[in-house]
Design a protein around this motif. Structure first.
Motif, PDB file in Angstrom:
ATOM      1  N   ALA A  35       0.543  -1.159   0.107  1.00 55.00           N
ATOM      2  CA  ALA A  35       0.157  -0.206   0.045  1.00 55.00           C
ATOM      3  C   ALA A  35       1.150   1.208  -0.359  1.00 55.00           C
ATOM      4  N   ALA A  36       2.135   1.586   0.822  1.00 54.56           N
ATOM      5  CA  ALA A  36       2.913   2.454   1.190  1.00 54.56           C
ATOM      6  C   ALA A  36       3.180   2.511  -0.646  1.00 54.56           C
ATOM      7  N   ARG A  39       1.496   3.999  -2.627  1.00 49.43           N
ATOM      8  CA  ARG A  39       1.020   5.712  -1.823  1.00 49.43           C
ATOM      9  C   ARG A  39       1.570   6.580  -2.646  1.00 49.43           C
ATOM     10  N   PHE A  44      -4.114   6.879  -4.860  1.00 48.34           N
ATOM     11  CA  PHE A  44      -4.995   6.691  -3.768  1.00 48.34           C
ATOM     12  C   PHE A  44      -5.222   5.212  -3.546  1.00 48.34           C
ATOM     13  N   VAL A  45      -4.942   4.696  -1.746  1.00 52.11           N
ATOM     14  CA  VAL A  45      -4.703   3.393  -1.700  1.00 52.11           C
ATOM     15  C   VAL A  45      -5.943   3.442  -0.820  1.00 52.11           C
ATOM     16  N   VAL A  46      -6.875   2.157  -1.096  1.00 50.29           N
ATOM     17  CA  VAL A  46      -7.751   1.439  -0.551  1.00 50.29           C
ATOM     18  C   VAL A  46      -7.469   0.019  -0.350  1.00 50.29           C
ATOM     19  N   VAL A  47      -7.305  -0.720   1.468  1.00 53.81           N
ATOM     20  CA  VAL A  47      -6.779  -1.963   1.678  1.00 53.81           C
ATOM     21  C   VAL A  47      -8.430  -2.256   2.226  1.00 53.81           C
ATOM     22  N   SER A  48      -8.742  -3.728   1.513  1.00 55.67           N
ATOM     23  CA  SER A  48      -9.498  -4.162   2.085  1.00 55.67           C
ATOM     24  C   SER A  48      -8.823  -5.123   3.089  1.00 55.67           C
ATOM     25  N   THR A  62     -15.212  -2.268  -1.221  1.00 58.48           N
ATOM     26  CA  THR A  62     -13.697  -1.396  -1.155  1.00 58.48           C
ATOM     27  C   THR A  62     -13.866  -1.064  -2.387  1.00 58.48           C
ATOM     28  N   HIS A  65     -14.496   2.364  -4.020  1.00 62.08           N
ATOM     29  CA  HIS A  65     -14.203   3.387  -3.453  1.00 62.08           C
ATOM     30  C   HIS A  65     -12.488   3.607  -3.893  1.00 62.08           C
TER      31      HIS A  65
ATOM     32  N   THR B 228     -17.334  -1.285   6.856  1.00 63.49           N
ATOM     33  CA  THR B 228     -18.403  -1.639   5.459  1.00 63.49           C
ATOM     34  C   THR B 228     -19.384  -1.833   6.093  1.00 63.49           C
ATOM     35  N   MET B 235     -16.770   7.385   5.855  1.00 61.25           N
ATOM     36  CA  MET B 235     -15.302   7.548   4.641  1.00 61.25           C
ATOM     37  C   MET B 235     -14.664   9.298   5.321  1.00 61.25           C
ATOM     38  N   ARG B 239     -10.965   9.383   5.142  1.00 63.62           N
ATOM     39  CA  ARG B 239     -10.326  10.802   4.296  1.00 63.62           C
ATOM     40  C   ARG B 239      -9.558  12.197   5.236  1.00 63.62           C
ATOM     41  N   VAL B 249      -2.812   5.354   6.099  1.00 65.54           N
ATOM     42  CA  VAL B 249      -3.472   3.902   4.794  1.00 65.54           C
ATOM     43  C   VAL B 249      -5.066   3.856   5.132  1.00 65.54           C
ATOM     44  N   LEU B 250      -5.864   3.930   4.512  1.00 65.19           N
ATOM     45  CA  LEU B 250      -7.015   3.249   4.415  1.00 65.19           C
ATOM     46  C   LEU B 250      -7.321   2.017   4.773  1.00 65.19           C
ATOM     47  N   VAL B 251      -7.963   1.071   5.022  1.00 61.55           N
ATOM     48  CA  VAL B 251      -7.876  -0.524   5.426  1.00 61.55           C
ATOM     49  C   VAL B 251      -9.954   0.013   5.326  1.00 61.55           C
ATOM     50  N   MET B 252     -10.787  -1.041   4.523  1.00 58.09           N
ATOM     51  CA  MET B 252     -12.419  -0.499   4.773  1.00 58.09           C
ATOM     52  C   MET B 252     -12.316  -2.815   5.304  1.00 58.09           C
ATOM     53  N   MET B 253     -12.861  -2.466   6.137  1.00 60.68           N
ATOM     54  CA  MET B 253     -13.637  -4.405   6.919  1.00 60.68           C
ATOM     55  C   MET B 253     -14.740  -4.296   7.827  1.00 60.68           C
ATOM     56  N   LEU B 264      -3.154  -8.978   8.910  1.00 58.85           N
ATOM     57  CA  LEU B 264      -3.094  -7.408   7.622  1.00 58.85           C
ATOM     58  C   LEU B 264      -1.547  -6.534   8.329  1.00 58.85           C
TER      59      LEU B 264
END
Lengths: 315, 315
Positions: A35-36, A39, A44-48, A62, A65, B228, B235, B239, B249-253, B264
């Motif tokens: 991710a880094a 980025r 623009f990064v979003v991790v599941s 995810t 977005h 989610t 969100m 942001r 970093v964004l992490v969706m869970m 992770l």
């Protein structure tokens, strides 16, 4: 670490600005670094962060977005224009096949493996050819897009070889037992790392499953589990099953876990989510969890002679 | 068992044919019986089997397969025409308030409770009035539609009383501590079942959180968790937070669980999902999990004097 330079090129080719990343359990620890790196490359990064065990569980939440989802570790089970699949390859020395040779009885065999080793199929076939054995490598169906690839829920590439004897190269015995039940062929399994080869026998699994079915027989309520995951939802099948019994109700679940099955209080369940769950996790489950063919047998809609492995084939 | 006769009337009034059912953890064991009763009443029924702890987590996946979703146990946190909320009431004897009287210092107090007891607020106010105490019961915001209702993530109904002293009636100390941090008022908590009353003190919580923040200070990577779930997704806030640090970093869970946080591999997290997670579950988490205000303090975007509880207020 997973290299990102090729991926950055692909992302630039697509002209995307935001990227969703999804890693299976074994690769998740690389999420912060990957991710880094992306980025820092300007995305623009979003991790599941949800657990993931296959391409049947795409992080579509995810993806909402981001412009594109990069799914690591697996080949596609379905085509989606906004998903980039980045399978991970694991190499081994094809001389490992030597251990399987004494167990093979015929000169024409089917050859299958899992996604991590598919890139070695040509070398494996060449190794066998030099020893006088013709290896048939066949395409599966839409859920296994790589020629010669099997999944724990789909043995189409084994069936398509038409061979009476099949060599599975990979780890664990679940896939080869499934192949045996699905094809009724003789199956030899080779672990390419331990170099242990064995002829698999599905009888023990079938006996264990018969015991689970016996326990479920008098259950006063059945929850017919339907997955909410992108590539595990078999609602049509579930609706056919629920119509077989007036003790059955549909239950939608994301993760099929022992705690939830206990909380919900059904006396038994039928699993239409990932087929492996019922086979692999019964020991952890508090109540019987049947496969769809097993429930059909219990309801008199299928005969015992037609006992088969639960497969999720492409429509 | 949850009675279904009134519900059946409501469903007939809406002329629906298929019904999705969702139960919170404490009521889930009633799923088989409620589902069977509705099925026998002629409805197509599908149960949501995922864990659920609030109306902030609607089973929209399951609703895709039914005309309406019946959500048991909670009041709405958002209006949706295709969701029927069936809160569950828990009664107690209002004479239990006697235990709180010696702790009250003023004659005009704010009075709040949780959804299960909201129907008793009038009787509680009458009891207090007879003893010379004016109880102010005020409306909260859109996430707490019942007058006098607070959630673990929303203390608007306490703030709106404008009182210097607030009586919280309910179980546990999380809500009253949150009220104290959110309002800076004196807060008395009464458990109506054990009849134990106490003045709450947020200092211990704040000291514990300061220690977690200290541990997070040197973290080389921060995962900014975004939920989610239907009513937990912030969100916009996430942001803003991710922009505060180039280590974030964004992490969706979906479920924020210790196992996933460990897998992770982020060194620390900031939680924008259910605000209670960071406060209640830090002991279970393998790494520091900060609240949004705490991360702002760490990044220099908020002063320590402005330390506050993380609330999820209606937009």
């Amino acid at each position: 670490m997973i290299p990102v330079s090729d991926l950055v090129v692909k992302l630039h080719e697509r002209a995307v600005r935001s990227v969703a990343l999804q890693f299976p359990a074994g690769l998740a620890r690389q999420a912060p670094q990957v991710a880094a790196a992306l980025r820092d490359a300007g995305f623009f990064v979003v991790v599941s962060g949800d657990p993931c065990y296959g391409a049947c569980d795409l992080a579509l939440d995810t993806l909402l977005h981001a412009d594109v989802l990069v799914h690591f570790g697996h080949a596609p089970v379905e085509d989606r224009p906004d998903v980039i699949y980045e399978p991970v390859r694991f190499d081994f020395d094809v001389n490992a096949l030597e251990a399987a040779l004494p167990l093979l009885r015929t000169r024409r065999i089917g050859l299958v493996t899992t996604v991590q080793h598919v890139h070695l199929l040509s070398a494996m076939a060449a190794y066998l050819r030099e020893r006088g054995i013709e290896a048939v490598v066949a395409p599966g169906d839409g859920r296994t897009p790589l020629v010669g690839q099997v999944l724990g829920c789909n043995f189409a590439a084994a069936r398509a070889t038409g061979a009476d004897e099949i060599l599975f190269v990979g780890t664990g015995v679940f896939h080869p037992i499934g192949i045996q039940l699905a094809t009724r062929s003789r199956v030899v399994a080779l672990d390419p790392y331990t170099r242990k080869a064995q002829e698999v026998d599905a009888d023990r699994l079938v006996r264990r499953r018969a015991a689970v079915m016996a326990k479920a027989e008098g259950a006063e309520s059945f929850g017919i589990i339907v997955s909410t995951k992108s590539g595990q939802q078999r609602m049509g099948l579930a609706r056919r099953l629920v119509a077989l019994s007036d003790r059955a109700v549909l239950v939608m679940m994301r993760e099929v876990s022992p705690g939830e099955l206990l909380d919900l209080g059904f006396a038994a369940y039928v699993n239409t989510a990932c087929p492996r769950l019922a086979y692999d996790d019964q020991a952890r489950f508090p109540v019987p969890v049947l496969t769809p063919p097993e429930f059909e047998i219990l309801c008199g809609a299928r005969s015992w002679d037609d006992y088969t492995i639960d497969e999720y084939l492409a429509a």
